[in-house]
Scaffold this active site. Sequence first.
Site, PDB file in Angstrom:
ATOM      1  N   TYR A   9      24.040  -2.305  -0.354  1.00 27.42           N
ATOM      2  CA  TYR A   9      23.761  -3.055   0.877  1.00 27.42           C
ATOM      3  C   TYR A   9      22.294  -2.877   1.291  1.00 27.42           C
ATOM      4  O   TYR A   9      21.599  -3.848   1.610  1.00 27.42           O
ATOM      5  CB  TYR A   9      24.697  -2.555   1.985  1.00 27.42           C
ATOM      6  CG  TYR A   9      24.659  -3.356   3.255  1.00 27.42           C
ATOM      7  CD1 TYR A   9      25.403  -4.522   3.390  1.00 27.42           C
ATOM      8  CD2 TYR A   9      23.896  -2.939   4.343  1.00 27.42           C
ATOM      9  CE1 TYR A   9      25.383  -5.253   4.570  1.00 27.42           C
ATOM     10  CE2 TYR A   9      23.872  -3.654   5.519  1.00 27.42           C
ATOM     11  CZ  TYR A   9      24.624  -4.817   5.637  1.00 27.42           C
ATOM     12  OH  TYR A   9      24.595  -5.533   6.802  1.00 27.42           O
ATOM     13  N   LYS A  47      19.448  -5.785   1.517  1.00 28.06           N
ATOM     14  CA  LYS A  47      18.766  -6.148   2.763  1.00 28.06           C
ATOM     15  C   LYS A  47      17.260  -5.874   2.680  1.00 28.06           C
ATOM     16  O   LYS A  47      16.459  -6.608   3.280  1.00 28.06           O
ATOM     17  CB  LYS A  47      19.395  -5.408   3.946  1.00 28.06           C
ATOM     18  CG  LYS A  47      20.849  -5.802   4.211  1.00 28.06           C
ATOM     19  CD  LYS A  47      20.998  -7.288   4.549  1.00 28.06           C
ATOM     20  CE  LYS A  47      22.410  -7.635   5.005  1.00 28.06           C
ATOM     21  NZ  LYS A  47      22.549  -9.058   5.377  1.00 28.06           N
TER      22      LYS A  47
HETATM   23  N1  LIG Z   1      27.906  -6.370  12.140  1.00 29.34           N
HETATM   24  C1  LIG Z   1      26.902  -5.547  11.967  1.00 29.34           C
HETATM   25  O1  LIG Z   1      26.868  -4.429  12.513  1.00 29.34           O
HETATM   26  C2  LIG Z   1      25.727  -5.926  11.133  1.00 29.34           C
HETATM   27  C3  LIG Z   1      24.588  -5.108  11.170  1.00 29.34           C
HETATM   28  C4  LIG Z   1      23.487  -5.468  10.411  1.00 29.34           C
HETATM   29  C5  LIG Z   1      23.514  -6.617   9.660  1.00 29.34           C
HETATM   30  N2  LIG Z   1      24.648  -7.391   9.626  1.00 29.34           N
HETATM   31  C6  LIG Z   1      24.605  -8.600   8.815  1.00 29.34           C
HETATM   32  O2  LIG Z   1      24.927  -9.702   9.631  1.00 29.34           O
HETATM   33  C7  LIG Z   1      25.530 -10.713   8.828  1.00 29.34           C
HETATM   34  C8  LIG Z   1      26.831 -11.140   9.478  1.00 29.34           C
HETATM   35  O3  LIG Z   1      27.693 -10.006   9.526  1.00 29.34           O
HETATM   36  P1  LIG Z   1      28.981  -9.952  10.470  1.00 29.34           P
HETATM   37  O4  LIG Z   1      29.105  -8.565  10.932  1.00 29.34           O
HETATM   38  O5  LIG Z   1      28.928 -11.073  11.423  1.00 29.34           O
HETATM   39  O6  LIG Z   1      30.127 -10.160   9.358  1.00 29.34           O
HETATM   40  P2  LIG Z   1      31.459 -11.027   9.374  1.00 29.34           P
HETATM   41  O7  LIG Z   1      32.265 -10.472   8.244  1.00 29.34           O
HETATM   42  O8  LIG Z   1      32.062 -11.086  10.731  1.00 29.34           O
HETATM   43  O9  LIG Z   1      30.928 -12.478   9.002  1.00 29.34           O
HETATM   44  C9  LIG Z   1      30.363 -12.755   7.758  1.00 29.34           C
HETATM   45  C10 LIG Z   1      30.674 -14.186   7.378  1.00 29.34           C
HETATM   46  O10 LIG Z   1      30.037 -14.449   6.121  1.00 29.34           O
HETATM   47  C11 LIG Z   1      30.945 -15.172   5.309  1.00 29.34           C
HETATM   48  N3  LIG Z   1      30.641 -14.939   3.902  1.00 29.34           N
HETATM   49  C12 LIG Z   1      30.731 -13.769   3.232  1.00 29.34           C
HETATM   50  N4  LIG Z   1      30.399 -13.946   1.955  1.00 29.34           N
HETATM   51  C13 LIG Z   1      30.102 -15.266   1.801  1.00 29.34           C
HETATM   52  C14 LIG Z   1      29.696 -16.064   0.710  1.00 29.34           C
HETATM   53  N5  LIG Z   1      29.557 -15.546  -0.518  1.00 29.34           N
HETATM   54  N6  LIG Z   1      29.469 -17.380   0.913  1.00 29.34           N
HETATM   55  C15 LIG Z   1      29.629 -17.931   2.140  1.00 29.34           C
HETATM   56  N7  LIG Z   1      30.024 -17.220   3.214  1.00 29.34           N
HETATM   57  C16 LIG Z   1      30.253 -15.901   3.048  1.00 29.34           C
HETATM   58  C17 LIG Z   1      32.326 -14.642   5.685  1.00 29.34           C
HETATM   59  O11 LIG Z   1      33.356 -15.546   5.323  1.00 29.34           O
HETATM   60  C18 LIG Z   1      32.178 -14.454   7.193  1.00 29.34           C
HETATM   61  O12 LIG Z   1      32.571 -15.611   7.888  1.00 29.34           O
HETATM   62  C19 LIG Z   1      25.699 -10.112   7.439  1.00 29.34           C
HETATM   63  O13 LIG Z   1      24.621 -10.529   6.632  1.00 29.34           O
HETATM   64  C20 LIG Z   1      25.616  -8.630   7.692  1.00 29.34           C
HETATM   65  O14 LIG Z   1      25.170  -7.940   6.559  1.00 29.34           O
HETATM   66  C21 LIG Z   1      25.752  -7.070  10.353  1.00 29.34           C
END
Ligand SMILES: NC(=O)c1ccc[n+]([C@@H]2O[C@H](COP(=O)([O-])OP(=O)(O)OC[C@H]3O[C@@H](n4cnc5c(N)ncnc54)[C@H](O)[C@@H]3O)[C@@H](O)[C@H]2O)c1
Length: 272
Positions: A156, A160
């Site tokens: 991860y 990133k």
């Molecule tokens: N939640 C956190 O604490 C956090 C922190 C830092 C970064 N992020 C990043 O934020 C982004 C969103 O995360 P989140 O927490 O909202 O996650 P989430 O799981 O709620 O949402 C992620 C979405 O991405 C979609 N997805 C996953 N793989 C896919 C693919 N191959 N093709 C198309 N769609 C795909 C999923 O279906 C889902 O709807 C991610 O990139 C994650 O790495 C999240």
Amino acid sequence: MSGMDLRFDGQVAMVTGGASGIGAAIATRLAALGARVALADRNAESMATALTETGAEMITEGDVSDAADAARMVAECEQKIGEPRLLVNAAGIADQFHIVRDSDPDGWQHVLDVNLRGTFLMCRAAAPAMLAAGQGAVVNVSSIVAATGFPGRSAYGVSKAGVDHLTKALACEWGPAGVRVNAIAPAYTRTPMVQELIDRKTLDFGQIARRTPLQRLALPDEMARAAAFLLSDWASYITGTVLPVDGGWQAYGAAGDVDRFRIGPEAEPTRA
Ligand SMILES: NC(=O)c1ccc[n+]([C@@H]2O[C@H](COP(=O)([O-])OP(=O)(O)OC[C@H]3O[C@@H](n4cnc5c(N)ncnc54)[C@H](O)[C@@H]3O)[C@@H](O)[C@H]2O)c1
């Protein structure tokens, strides 16, 4: 620059990962600010719900790590509501949570494929129209995990860190054509992805809050507001930057809990 209101009236925005969490929050915020939003996600079922909840205009189903899907999703958006001038890459997956010695190479690669290759492919697919128009803005979703080492999170973190570099490289390549590319680096945000980790006891949210100067996890809309700012004309001279939206996580370098250095009101700190 069109006025000083932070608005996107009539502009077409494509949000990957728009079916859930941070992507859905960004889609909601952009739609509320006047954008015509296309959700792009691999999960058709959640997208159907998100279409109503976010106020988006359309959905397109596909896998961002597949080059043909990426191109088709952008083409569908162009045909149905117009060429996207705003692109948000929020689709992403978390790690398998293994140290490198115990990591499965295919599982490790899969995280890179979705998070990094997916961002690359979507930027590449949306680029021709933005560059031809001489106008556009991209926000990629990175993470605090890109900035420092997290045990068990090498795939991860590498994915990133790659997104951070891609953001800078694209800003340099596309700046002369008038297209800006930035990223936000969220800390732990209350989304289904994080809730699942808390439920599995992979994450301890009390511990996270204690290590965060603002003493709580983030809300998805706090990511959405930062993304909206970077996409907007208010950020017209900002490109190639990775904006931490992390309650001070990256700024904190001392040993132990932030509470140890508490000053000010005696009241208990607010914790999410
Ligand atoms: N939640 C956190 O604490 C956090 C922190 C830092 C970064 N992020 C990043 O934020 C982004 C969103 O995360 P989140 O927490 O909202 O996650 P989430 O799981 O709620 O949402 C992620 C979405 O991405 C979609 N997805 C996953 N793989 C896919 C693919 N191959 N093709 C198309 N769609 C795909 C999923 O279906 C889902 O709807 C991610 O990139 C994650 O790495 C999240």
